[in-house]
Write a protein that holds these residues in place. Structure first.
Motif, PDB file in Angstrom:
ATOM      1  N   LEU A  56       0.832  -1.204   0.000  1.00 36.38           N
ATOM      2  CA  LEU A  56       0.000   0.000   0.000  1.00 36.38           C
ATOM      3  C   LEU A  56       0.868   1.256   0.000  1.00 36.38           C
ATOM      4  O   LEU A  56       0.563   2.224  -0.706  1.00 36.38           O
ATOM      5  N   ALA A  57       1.947   1.244   0.780  1.00 33.71           N
ATOM      6  CA  ALA A  57       2.840   2.404   0.826  1.00 33.71           C
ATOM      7  C   ALA A  57       3.509   2.629  -0.526  1.00 33.71           C
ATOM      8  O   ALA A  57       3.686   3.772  -0.957  1.00 33.71           O
ATOM      9  N   GLU A  58       3.863   1.543  -1.224  1.00 34.94           N
ATOM     10  CA  GLU A  58       4.459   1.676  -2.547  1.00 34.94           C
ATOM     11  C   GLU A  58       3.460   2.247  -3.555  1.00 34.94           C
ATOM     12  O   GLU A  58       3.856   2.857  -4.542  1.00 34.94           O
ATOM     13  N   GLU A  59       2.177   2.041  -3.306  1.00 36.74           N
ATOM     14  CA  GLU A  59       1.134   2.592  -4.175  1.00 36.74           C
ATOM     15  C   GLU A  59       0.781   4.029  -3.799  1.00 36.74           C
ATOM     16  O   GLU A  59      -0.106   4.637  -4.396  1.00 36.74           O
ATOM     17  N   GLY A  60       1.453   4.569  -2.777  1.00 34.80           N
ATOM     18  CA  GLY A  60       1.194   5.941  -2.357  1.00 34.80           C
ATOM     19  C   GLY A  60       0.008   6.076  -1.411  1.00 34.80           C
ATOM     20  O   GLY A  60      -0.537   7.164  -1.252  1.00 34.80           O
ATOM     21  N   ARG A  61      -0.395   5.003  -0.793  1.00 32.63           N
ATOM     22  CA  ARG A  61      -1.508   5.014   0.155  1.00 32.63           C
ATOM     23  C   ARG A  61      -0.970   4.811   1.568  1.00 32.63           C
ATOM     24  O   ARG A  61       0.122   4.272   1.750  1.00 32.63           O
ATOM     25  N   PRO A  62      -1.736   5.211   2.581  1.00 29.02           N
ATOM     26  CA  PRO A  62      -1.307   4.952   3.960  1.00 29.02           C
ATOM     27  C   PRO A  62      -1.217   3.435   4.208  1.00 29.02           C
ATOM     28  O   PRO A  62      -2.103   2.677   3.821  1.00 29.02           O
ATOM     29  N   ALA A  63      -0.149   3.018   4.859  1.00 21.72           N
ATOM     30  CA  ALA A  63       0.092   1.588   5.058  1.00 21.72           C
ATOM     31  C   ALA A  63      -0.922   0.943   5.994  1.00 21.72           C
ATOM     32  O   ALA A  63      -1.139  -0.263   5.937  1.00 21.72           O
ATOM     33  N   ASP A  64      -1.562   1.719   6.838  1.00 22.78           N
ATOM     34  CA  ASP A  64      -2.502   1.133   7.799  1.00 22.78           C
ATOM     35  C   ASP A  64      -3.960   1.297   7.381  1.00 22.78           C
ATOM     36  O   ASP A  64      -4.861   0.888   8.117  1.00 22.78           O
ATOM     37  N   ASP A  65      -4.232   1.843   6.213  1.00 22.78           N
ATOM     38  CA  ASP A  65      -5.605   2.026   5.734  1.00 22.78           C
ATOM     39  C   ASP A  65      -5.954   0.923   4.732  1.00 22.78           C
ATOM     40  O   ASP A  65      -5.913   1.110   3.524  1.00 22.78           O
ATOM     41  N   TRP A  66      -6.297  -0.239   5.265  1.00 18.73           N
ATOM     42  CA  TRP A  66      -6.584  -1.395   4.423  1.00 18.73           C
ATOM     43  C   TRP A  66      -7.970  -1.322   3.794  1.00 18.73           C
ATOM     44  O   TRP A  66      -8.266  -2.042   2.851  1.00 18.73           O
ATOM     45  N   ARG A  78      -3.333  -4.733  -7.881  1.00 17.39           N
ATOM     46  CA  ARG A  78      -1.913  -4.370  -7.886  1.00 17.39           C
ATOM     47  C   ARG A  78      -1.211  -4.846  -6.614  1.00 17.39           C
ATOM     48  O   ARG A  78      -0.084  -5.356  -6.667  1.00 17.39           O
ATOM     49  N   VAL A  79      -1.886  -4.710  -5.482  1.00 16.85           N
ATOM     50  CA  VAL A  79      -1.319  -5.186  -4.214  1.00 16.85           C
ATOM     51  C   VAL A  79      -1.165  -6.702  -4.253  1.00 16.85           C
ATOM     52  O   VAL A  79      -0.148  -7.252  -3.829  1.00 16.85           O
TER      53      VAL A  79
END
Length: 142
Positions: A56-66, A78-79
């Motif tokens: 998620l972080a690599e996609e530019g999203r917060p890592a804890d917002d699943w 993509r994930v």
């Protein structure tokens, strides 16, 4: 299309994400958490929960917002692709086994013969030699 591990699919990822989002929201769950957690570990390998956050972080999203994985199917795909790449690297290692020998070597026939010969020699030596002295502090029974 290359074969994948059983359960390495969008449905497994969705089950893991839905359960984690429910837990974060405070919903009480029973044994489903353990079952889905074991399924995720079997499908994606150890460290799957950290790997989802990293993807998620690599996609530019917060890592804890699943929860975004439930709303955006393209992002989830993509994930999932990143998780498959990660497990593909681990899949080349093969199955783990307990062995007395280093990887890539085996005792072979000569090693087996040597072990049998040593066993026979040790048994003969034990029959001929006197017993070792007793350890200090133990009583001797006569």
């Amino acid at each position: 299309m290359e074969p994948t591990r059983p359960g390495l699919d969008p449905y497994t990822l969705r089950a893991v994400v839905e359960l984690e989002v429910a837990l974060e929201a405070g919903v009480a769950v029973d044994a489903a958490h353990a079952v889905v957690g074991d399924l995720a570990l079997a499908a994606f390998g150890p460290g799957v929960f950290g790997a989802i956050g990293e993807a998620l972080a690599e996609e530019g999203r917060p890592a804890d917002d699943w929860a975004v994985l439930l709303a955006d199917d393209a992002l989830a795909d993509r994930v999932l692709g990143r998780l498959r790449e990660r497990t593909g690297d681990d899949a080349g290692e093969g199955e783990l086994v307990w062995s007395a020998y280093p990887p890539g070597s085996s005792p072979g026939r000569e090693g087996f013969r040597r072990a049998v010969r040593r066993r026979r020699e040790n048994a003969l030596t034990a029959a001929v030699r006197p017993r070792r002295h007793r350890v200090a502090g133990r009583r001797r029974r006569d």
